[in-house]
Design an enzyme around this catalytic site. Structure first.
Site, PDB file in Angstrom:
ATOM      1  N   GLU A   1       0.833  -1.210   0.000  1.00 50.26           N
ATOM      2  CA  GLU A   1       0.000   0.000   0.000  1.00 50.26           C
ATOM      3  C   GLU A   1       0.871   1.265   0.000  1.00 50.26           C
ATOM      4  O   GLU A   1       0.543   2.251  -0.654  1.00 50.26           O
ATOM      5  CB  GLU A   1      -0.945  -0.027   1.201  1.00 50.26           C
ATOM      6  CG  GLU A   1      -1.982  -1.137   1.067  1.00 50.26           C
ATOM      7  CD  GLU A   1      -2.784  -1.374   2.340  1.00 50.26           C
ATOM      8  OE1 GLU A   1      -2.159  -1.683   3.381  1.00 50.26           O
ATOM      9  OE2 GLU A   1      -4.013  -1.243   2.298  1.00 50.26           O
TER      10      GLU A   1
ATOM     11  N   GLU B   1      -3.361  -9.638   4.164  1.00 46.42           N
ATOM     12  CA  GLU B   1      -4.134  -9.362   5.387  1.00 46.42           C
ATOM     13  C   GLU B   1      -5.187 -10.415   5.676  1.00 46.42           C
ATOM     14  O   GLU B   1      -5.489 -10.707   6.832  1.00 46.42           O
ATOM     15  CB  GLU B   1      -4.812  -7.977   5.281  1.00 46.42           C
ATOM     16  CG  GLU B   1      -3.866  -6.794   5.403  1.00 46.42           C
ATOM     17  CD  GLU B   1      -3.280  -6.327   4.077  1.00 46.42           C
ATOM     18  OE1 GLU B   1      -3.318  -7.092   3.087  1.00 46.42           O
ATOM     19  OE2 GLU B   1      -2.781  -5.183   4.039  1.00 46.42           O
TER      20      GLU B   1
END
Ligand code: HXC
Length: 257
Positions: A111, A131
Site C-alpha cells: 500500500e 491481510e
C-alpha cells in the site's frame, strides 16, 4: 534531524528515504510511519527537492504493518488511536515519489508503494495483500488502489487469497513501472529521479496533480482539471523557456518559475 527507523539523504535535487528496521523486515510500526511522513513532508516543503525516493533493503521494502503492534488492539483502539492516520499526508505530497522496491512489499508495504507515483521494482520484488491470512483486510488503500492499478479481477485474486506475486507478474498487471536487475535498482532509480527533478518544479506538480485526478475523478471532470492545469502552464517562465529551447535546438534551463 535524527531518526530511529529511517535513513534520510539528499543527492542534488533528490530526497531519499530508506526504511531501516531490518530486524522486522521494515514492518511499519508507529515510529516508522511517523518518521516517513515527517521526512517526506520536509522534502515536499523544500523547493530544492524535485523528486523523493522511498526504498527499503534488498530483502524487504516493507513486510506490512507491524503485526506485533496491532495484534492486541480492539476496534475502539484503532478508531481513537489510528496509527495509520498520517498516511493521508504521504498520499497528498506534491513532489513525485518513486518507490524503489526489492524483496517483500506486503500488506501496508504494498500500500505504501502504491502511494508513490512510480514503482520501480527489482526482479526480486514480491507484492501482495496477505491481510486476509491475519483475519483483517487491507486498511490503507489496498482494496481501492490495487483494483485501479491492476483491475478488479487480478486485485480480487490477491486480496481474497492472500498470495504474493513476483515482479514479472506485477509488471504485466500494471503495478510496476519498470523492472530492473536487483543490483542496478538504486542506480536506475537515481537516474529516473534525477530526470524528473531536472524538469520545471511547478509543471511537475501540475502533472502529478492531474495524474492524481485521473485516479480520483470521472473522465469529464478529470479532463476539465487537465485543461485548467495545462492552460495555467502558459503563465510560467518555464513554458517560455521550454518552447524557446526547442526552437533554438538547445536543452531547456528551467528556473522553476
Ligand atoms: C511485525 C514482522 C512482520 C510484520 C516480518 N516481521 N513481518 N513483524 N510485522 N508485518 C518480523 C518477523 O516476526 C521476524 O522477527 C523478522 O521480521 C523476520 O521475518 P521472518 O518471518 O523470520 O522472515 P521470512 O521467514 O523470510 O519470511 C518473510 C515474510 C514473513 C514472508 C515476509 O515475515 C511474513 O509473512 N510477514 C508478514 C507479512 C504480512 O502478513 N504482512 C501484512 C501485515 S498486515 P522475529 O523477531 O519474530 O524473528 C498489514 C495491514 C495494513 O499490513 C493495513 C493497516 C491499516
Amino acid at each position: 534531524t535524527d531518526y530511529e527507523s529511517i535513513l534520510v539523504e539528499t543527492t542534488g535535487r533528490v530526497g531519499w528515504i530508506t526504511l531501516n528496521r531490518p530486524e522486522a523486515l521494515n514492518a511499519l510500526n508507529s515510529t516508522l510511519i511517523r518518521e516517513i511522513v515527517e521526512a517526506a513532508t520536509a522534502f515536499d516543503a523544500d523547493p530544492g527537492i524535485g523528486a523523493i525516493v522511498i526504498t527499503g533493503s534488498a530483502k524487504a521494502f516493507a513486510a506490512g504493518a507491524d503485526i506485533k503492534e496491532m495484534a492486541d488492539q480492539g476496534y475502539i483502539d484503532m478508531y481513537l488511536n489510528d496509527p495509520f492516520a498520517r498516511w493521508g499526508e504521504f498520499g497528498r505530497l506534491r513532489t513525485p515519489v518513486i518507490a524503489a522496491v526489492a524483496g517483500f512489499a506486503l500488506g501496508g508495504g504494498c500500500e505504501l508503494a502504491m502511494m508513490a507515483d512510480l514503482i520501480i521494482a527489482a526482479d526480486t520484488a514480491k507484492f501482495g495483500q496477505p491481510e486476509i491470512n491475519l483475519g483483517v483486510i487491507p486498511g490503507i488503500g489496498g482494496t481501492q488502489r490495487l483494483p485501479r492499478a491492476i483491475g478488479k479481477y487480478k486485485a480480487a485474486d490477491l486480496i481474497l487469497t492472500g498470495r504474493t506475486m513476483g515482479a514479472e507478474e506485477a509488471e504485466r498487471a500494471g503495478l510496476v513501472s519498470r523492472i530492473v536487475p536487483a543490483d542496478d535498482l538504486l542506480t536506475e532509480v537515481a537516474a529516473v529521479a534525477e530526470t524528473i527533478a531536472s524538469k520545471s518544479l511547478p509543471v511537475v506538480y501540475a502533472a502529478k496533480d492531474a495524474l492524481q485526478a485521473a485516479q480520483e475523478t470521472a473522465l469529464a471532470e478529470g479532463l476539465r482539471f487537465e485543461k485548467q492545469a495545462f492552460t495555467a502552464a502558459f503563465g510560467l517562465d518555464d513554458q517560455k523557456e521550454g518552447m524557446a529551447a526547442f526552437r533554438d535546438k538547445r536543452p531547456a534551463e528551467f528556473t522553476h518559475r
